[in-house]
Structure formats: structure tokens, C-alpha cells
Scaffold this active site. Structure first.
Site, PDB file in Angstrom:
ATOM      1  CB  CYS B  13      -0.965  -0.029   1.183  1.00  0.00           C
ATOM      2  SG  CYS B  13      -2.384   1.058   0.921  1.00  0.00           S
ATOM      3  N   GLY B  14       1.826   1.255  -0.918  1.00  0.00           N
ATOM      4  CA  GLY B  14       2.690   2.421  -1.073  1.00  0.00           C
ATOM      5  C   GLY B  14       2.101   3.375  -2.095  1.00  0.00           C
ATOM      6  CB  SER B  18      -2.082   4.572  -1.265  1.00  0.00           C
ATOM      7  OG  SER B  18      -1.169   5.275  -2.063  1.00  0.00           O
ATOM      8  NE  ARG B  48       7.104   1.171   6.764  1.00  0.00           N
ATOM      9  CZ  ARG B  48       7.665   2.132   6.028  1.00  0.00           C
ATOM     10  NH1 ARG B  48       8.419   3.032   6.596  1.00  0.00           N
ATOM     11  NH2 ARG B  48       7.443   2.206   4.731  1.00  0.00           N
ATOM     12  CD  GLU B 130      -0.738  -2.931 -20.435  1.00  0.00           C
ATOM     13  OE1 GLU B 130       0.426  -2.585 -20.741  1.00  0.00           O
ATOM     14  OE2 GLU B 130      -1.496  -3.512 -21.241  1.00  0.00           O
ATOM     15  N   GLY B 135       4.388   1.734 -17.195  1.00  0.00           N
ATOM     16  CA  GLY B 135       3.330   2.334 -16.372  1.00  0.00           C
ATOM     17  C   GLY B 135       1.960   2.304 -17.005  1.00  0.00           C
ATOM     18  CB  ILE B 137       2.152   3.231 -22.091  1.00  0.00           C
ATOM     19  CG1 ILE B 137       2.794   4.549 -21.652  1.00  0.00           C
ATOM     20  CG2 ILE B 137       1.937   3.210 -23.592  1.00  0.00           C
ATOM     21  CD1 ILE B 137       4.180   4.761 -22.231  1.00  0.00           C
ATOM     22  CG  ASP B 202      13.088  -0.083 -14.355  1.00  0.00           C
ATOM     23  OD1 ASP B 202      12.240  -0.478 -13.536  1.00  0.00           O
ATOM     24  OD2 ASP B 202      12.790   0.568 -15.375  1.00  0.00           O
ATOM     25  CE  LYS B 206       9.897  -0.602 -16.393  1.00  0.00           C
ATOM     26  NZ  LYS B 206      10.186   0.832 -16.183  1.00  0.00           N
TER      27      LYS B 206
END
Lengths: 432, 432
Positions: B13-14, B18, B48, B130, B135, B137, B202, B206
Site C-alpha cells: 500500500c505504497g 494506495s 508497517r 500491464e 506504467g 501506457i 529496470d 522490461k
């Protein structure tokens, strides 16, 4: 993998249909792997059977499209005839006889999409039509599926390659409309009768389809404000350059700021050279999508042509075949939001207006008063004498954001002023 | 519409999680309409629990992610933790306990995609991701579904926003790497430890995912050639400008000309300013796709950020929920083509090489001989003295297309020449 093939009936074997048939043959193994079963071309309905078609078994060719879709053993009907009839009747007949349908028919989908979707639902079949908008560019599926968890606020795009070719030519060479159209015709980008393209009937159909999907609301072709691009002049391009803009024929589908209604329109507009749509050249298409969470997305690619359109058709064919094998159907029509479609008068945007006026003191004050009386706020005015001694000057007004109704009222009042000899052009300014 | 809700467990839930929770709450009615049933947030696993989370019922929050995915009544697990463990175990546990999974975890998918797909298949569940690439797109779905009837030959894109921000800054301001990185960090575009971005780990993850989908072939992270962008200098940008190019960190997945193998690589490269990828600014992402029938397509948008990534996650969530209601699953892993993945040495492209050489006659002839001996054909050479009196000159060589192995051999031999004092930079030239 299932060995019994899925049977495909092809309606129409022109530029797109022949490419679909060719790829189904040359890529049969790949298609089988991706679907999970072989696909077989079971029949091809054409108007002129005598025409030689490379690579298609003559025994599959028929002029009786109705009998083909009624056969009962067809899994998927691919409709690439175009136009309203007989395509509409053939598609509903196909559903009634157990087939799903892949169509590239924007005119039909824009006019009768709701009824066709209802027919598909009634028989538990799929109706897919990625190829109907912006050719090869994946657009329907991203809007309908990838953005299904988001709220789309605007879809703005160049969805007609012919007119983009013409406008790009006018922009880059300074040519007039007729000259650029002649070149587009000579190169095969424009048809002998270019009306559907240059009067924006084609783009309006696509706008209706896109607005419907983006806003989960039925948007009929009649709901789309349509203005062609035959009156765009070299002078308009010069004005656009002065503003750091170019001119594109845009299809714009918008949710009102309060979220309670939507609009759909197609017209030429100035857009800043810095906007991604400004650099879309030649016959390419591009569509800009703005949504709450994703932000700004753009999809770009060839908007027409046999092979690109066939790519979109075959993507749908794979999806529909997969659905058939799993006994499911894909997303159907989603029109639950049922938002009212507002008329063009409610659209709020900026305007660039060129007036021919008498070259004497007080004219600007008169003109500015008319704008103020109609509640249209002026951003900039440029005034210059024509220096050809006829006592006329030109006045270029760029407004702040105002409703189309207010602007129309302003222009009507301006025409009545003795000092205004004529309204040379009115163009909307978008993408800022 | 079904009234019994589908239950969603959120792992993490970062920034992204969120946003997913927020949109699930604020757009609950729209999601229900689009899915055909309400969706309910049934639990949120966090590290946390004390951290305040606006709009999330504290009763839903747990630190026991394992117990949450084992509950048995969860329909869809949304995994936005990132990293390999515990994400991997939680996902496989979720499948075993009846849930489908939506993940944004590029590192895990790149490393263990095949095993995770196998686990999903074994239990008849969906695995959608996806959000793992570029992100917001829509990219995975267009490649996997829209282009399912086409043959993709190349996927080339900017898939890391941090490095694009840095390179764009260097290009537009003339800043060096460190200065541009510092600005990216200050603005929150780069993390405190930027290694994963700037060393292209990264982007490589991808690239592995994209190549796998595009070529229907398993491409492991180890198969991807990776070169970071920490050594790109202001001088490289000056050289690029001389060639009418800019420099981008590109992920490039290619099918060999004979179709019999594929390659995947990530490295900085020069691309012409006229290429659509050259004008991708700031932290935006864009991916260029070339296929047999569709031709050239481009997808553009925000490549990261909480809301854009949440948009992609929620699009997948809607699809997975729809599949669940219809009892079907979406397209799983497609690796039937099983093409060999060739090493970097087999990649064929053009090169821009800057050499520091002795400023005396005959050097160019020596250098040219080395290129010729290795079968690398020279397109242009630019030679100029440094005019700082140290007897050195610089030589800029741009080659025709050659294999990376031939180029490496050439460079190795050049280093051995007495007259070559150093190899200042080697950069590939793409997109021509």
C-alpha cells in the site's frame, strides 16, 4: 491444441479482405498456436467472382453472401464490405446463425452500433471492430479494456489519413487546398470522390465510436458536430504559424468540466507546434487520450491501408476465436453511464477570428464591444492595414475560452456592423 | 448485474497501492458496471500497519500477507510490493488458493515469468501485468492481443522515465551526467540509490518481458544485454548533435533478418532527431513497434507514478474480474515459437566511435585498415586536431551496419595501435 479448425467466412475481398485472406494462409501456423486451434477460410463472398484473387481457392468464392453467413457452421464472419447495406443485414444474420463477427465498418458501427451490439448479446456472440477506427492502431481495445479502471476525460485525434496528408502538404509547401487535394488524389491517398474524407463524414463516424466507448454512453452519428476542411486556406496556415500553431482536422470527444455531459465534434483546428499531434505527418493517424489516473497517452500509427487494417482485423479474429474456444464473450457495449450529449453550442474552447474591416479609427473599439456584449473575452488582437489603398484593414482576434454559442452570437453581431466588411475565417484553437 | 461482490486482496500500500485502493473506493460504481459485479477491497497487507492510510478501513489492514492470500475467498490478488520475495511466494500461494493475480512487478516477471505463468495455468487462473512495463501506457495488451494476428519484428522504446529525464536534461542544458542526476534526485525522479535505473536493470527487465511477448519466446533477464547510461557525457551529446541525433537509453527487442532468432538489449544510443522517440521529453516513456502488417506504431505516456501505474493495474483488475465471472481465462504465456536468443555479438547496427589519436600523418590510414580487416565498413570519418599543442587529435568514425562482435574486435585492435591513445566513446546509432 484442438485439431478441428474454426471456420471463418470473409465478406468482401478488396484491399483489406485480400490481405486478411493472405495472412490467414501465410501465417496459419502462428494463428493456430495463438488461438489454440487452426482457423480455416471457409468461404469468401464477393461481388465480382471473375476477378482473379491470388492465393484464394476459387472453390471458396461465392457471390451469395447471405447463403454463406447462413451456413450454420461458420464460427466467425469477417465483414470488410463497408457501407450500411448489405453489411448490416449480413452481420445480424450471422449472429442469428451462430457466428461471431469482426468488422472494419466505421459507418455502420457509428450509425447502428447499439442495435448490432444488442443482436450480438441476444445470441451470446462477439462483435469486435478494432479496424473501424484508426486502422492498425490499437485504440478500441486500449480504451475499452486497458483503461477500463480509469475515467477518460478527453479523446482527441487525427483519425483520417487523407485529410492529414492534405493539411500536412498545405503546411509544408504553402499549397492551397485544391492543389494539395490534387496531389493526394494522384498519389492514391484521396478517392476520386473525396467527400467522405474532406467533409469529415469519415472522421465523424470514428468520433461517434470513440466517444461511445470512452464515456460508456451511446453517441449517435447525429450527435457529432461535423465541419469539413475544404475551406482551410493558405492564409489560415499563415495565421496559424504566427501563433506557433499548425492546422489539423481533429476529432474531439470531451467530458464536460462538471462531468455531467459529453460532446463529440470534428473540425479543423489550430494546435500548438509543441503538441504531439502537431508532428503527425502525411497519412498517419494519432490519438491523444487524457484520463484521470493515467494522464496523457498517445497512440500513433498508419490509419488506413490494406495490410495495417488487416492487422487490426486479425487481432480481433484471434480474440474472438479464443473467446469461442473458452465459451466466453469479450466486453460488449458499455453504455451504462448514459450521459447526455450536449450540442456544439455548449463546447468551450478558444477561437481565432480574422475580420476584414474598414481602415478607420474606432473600428477596434466597436468590435471589442461586440465581443464584450456576448461575454467572449479577448486574449489578443492584431490589426494591420492592407496597404493596397482600398481602405480596408484586417483584424485578427484570439479569444480566451468561450462557449461555441457565445462565439456564434458574437460573429453574427459582428457581421451586422457597417465597419466589418467580412469574416474571413473562424478557427478553433485546441490542445493548449 | 451480480450483487455478490468479487473480493480483492491488495499486497502493498505504497505509492501505487494506495492509489489502487483510492480508485476502487471512489469509482466503485463505475467498476461494478464495467465488470458486471461489485468489487470489494477485502484486505490490505502492509509492512508497517501504523502508517496512516487515508480512506482505507483500518480493519482491513494486516501485516500477514500469507494469511490474506490463503483465505480462500479472495478472487483477485493485486501485488504491488515489488522485488522477488516475498512477492513470488505470495503469488504462487494465491493461485493455489483460488485467486487470480494482477501484478506490477517487472523484476519478478522478468526473472520468473515462465514459472508464474505455469502456476497460473496449473490452477486455471489469470496472471496479468500491464503495469509492469511502461506504467500507464497500454502495451502488454496491444502486443499480446491487438497484434496477435501480426508478426512483430522490432520493439524499441524508452521504458525508464528516470534515465530519460536525466538524458533529456543533459541534452537541453548541456549538463553533465552527475549534475542532471542530482536534479532528478532533487525533483523525486531518481531514487536515493539510482542504480536500478541508471545501470539499466529496470529497463532490462522490461525488455525481457516485451521480447517474450512480442516474439512468443521465453526471454530470460540473463538473455538481455545491458549497458547503463552513467558514462554518457556532454561530449557525446555534442557528437550526437553533429549527426542530427540525440541520445536515449533504448530497450531494443529485434527479430533477426532471417527470422530465425531474436535479440534483446538495453543501452544508450544515438537516434535521429526526426525519429518519434527523439522527442519524448522528461520522465515520459514511449515504445515504437514495427510489425509486418501494421507497420510502425508508437505508444506514448507516463511510464511511472502512483496514479498512472494504478490505472494499468485497475484495467487488468477489470479484465481479470470479467474473466472470473465468465469462467474463462485470458491469454496466458505464449512461448510456442521458442526462438533462440542470440548474444549481443550477433546484433547488427551502426556505431559512432570517438578516438584520441596521435596528430600525425598516416594515422587515419592505420585506423581505416583495422576497420577493414575486421569487416567493418566506414560510413564517415571526421578528423580534427585538438589545437592544445599536445600532439593529439580526435577521430570520429561512423560505421555502416556491422555486427557487434566485429565492432568489438575492431575496437580491441584499435586499442593496440601505438597511434591510438584512447577510445573516448563508442555509441550505437539506432532508428535510421
Amino acid at each position: 491444441m484442438r485439431t478441428r479448425p474454426l471456420k471463418v467466412a470473409l465478406l468482401g475481398c478488396g484491399v483489406v479482405g485480400s490481405e486478411v485472406a493472405r495472412i490467414m494462409t501465410t501465417h496459419a501456423d502462428d494463428l493456430a498456436q495463438r488461438i489454440g486451434a487452426p482457423v480455416e477460410l471457409a468461404g469468401v463472398a464477393v461481388r465480382r467472382p471473375s476477378k482473379v484473387r491470388d492465393g484464394i481457392d476459387p472453390a471458396l468464392v461465392t457471390t451469395d453472401a447471405t447463403a454463406l453467413v447462413k451456413r450454420g457452421d461458420i464460427d466467425v464472419v469477417v465483414e470488410v464490405i463497408g457501407g450500411i447495406e448489405p453489411a448490416r443485414t449480413l452481420i445480424t444474420t450471422a449472429f442469428a446463425h451462430g457466428a461471431s463477427v469482426v468488422s472494419a465498418n466505421k459507418a455502420l458501427l457509428a450509425q447502428d452500433g447499439a442495435a448490432l451490439h444488442a443482436a450480438a448479446d441476444e445470441h451470446g456472440k462477439d462483435l469486435y471492430y478494432e479496424a473501424a477506427v484508426a486502422g492498425a492502431i490499437p485504440l478500441i481495445r486500449p480504451l475499452r479494456e486497458s483503461l477500463a479502471g480509469d475515467k477518460i476525460n478527453r479523446v482527441m485525434g487525427i483519425v483520417n489519413g487523407t485529410t492529414n496528408f492534405i493539411l500536412d502538404k498545405m503546411d509544408s509547401t504553402g499549397a492551397g487546398y485544391q492543389e494539395a487535394l490534387d496531389e493526394a488524389t494522384a498519389l492514391g491517398y484521396a478517392e476520386a470522390d473525396p467527400t467522405a474524407d474532406v467533409e469529415a463524414f469519415d472522421a465523424a463516424a470514428k468520433a461517434a465510436i470513440l466517444a461511445g466507448i470512452a464515456f460508456h454512453t451511446r453517441v449517435r452519428l447525429d450527435d457529432v458536430y461535423r465541419e469539413g476542411m475544404t475551406e482551410v486556406t493558405a492564409a489560415d496556415f499563415a495565421s496559424a504559424k504566427n501563433m506557433g500553431c499548425t492546422i489539423k482536422l481533429l476529432a474531439i470527444c470531451e467530458r464536460a468540466a462538471d462531468g455531467g455531459s459529453v460532446t463529440a465534434r470534428v473540425h479543423p483546428a489550430m494546435i500548438p507546434l509543441t503538441h504531439p499531434l502537431a508532428s503527425v505527418r502525411g497519412a498517419y493517424n494519432a490519438v491523444f487520450v487524457e484520463s484521470d489516473a493515467a494522464g496523457q497517452l498517445m497512440f500513433y500509427g498508419p490509419g488506413a491501408g490494406g495490410a495495417p487494417t488487416a492487422s487490426a482485423v486479425l487481432g480481433d479474429l484471434v480474440a474472438v476465436c479464443r473467446n469461442r474456444l473458452s465459451g466466453a464473450t469479450g466486453p460488449g457495449e458499455s453504455a451504462y453511464a448514459a450521459l447526455p450529449v450536449s450540442p456544439m453550442g455548449d463546447v468551450v474552447t478558444r477561437y481565432h477570428i480574422s475580420l476584414d474591416v474598414a481602415d478607420k479609427p474606432g473600428v477596434l473599439a466597436q468590435v471589442a464591444t461586440v465581443f464584450a456584449e456576448h461575454g467572449v473575452s479577448i486574449d489578443t488582437v492584431r490589426q494591420h492595414g492592407r496597404q493596397d489603398g482600398d481602405g480596408e484593414a484586417s483584424l485578427v482576434v484570439v479569444t480566451h475560452r468561450a462557449s461555441d454559442a457565445s462565439l456564434s452570437g458574437t460573429v453574427e453581431a459582428l457581421r451586422k456592423l457597417d465597419t466589418v466588411r467580412g469574416v474571413a475565417s473562424i478557427m478553433r484553437v485546441e490542445g493548449e
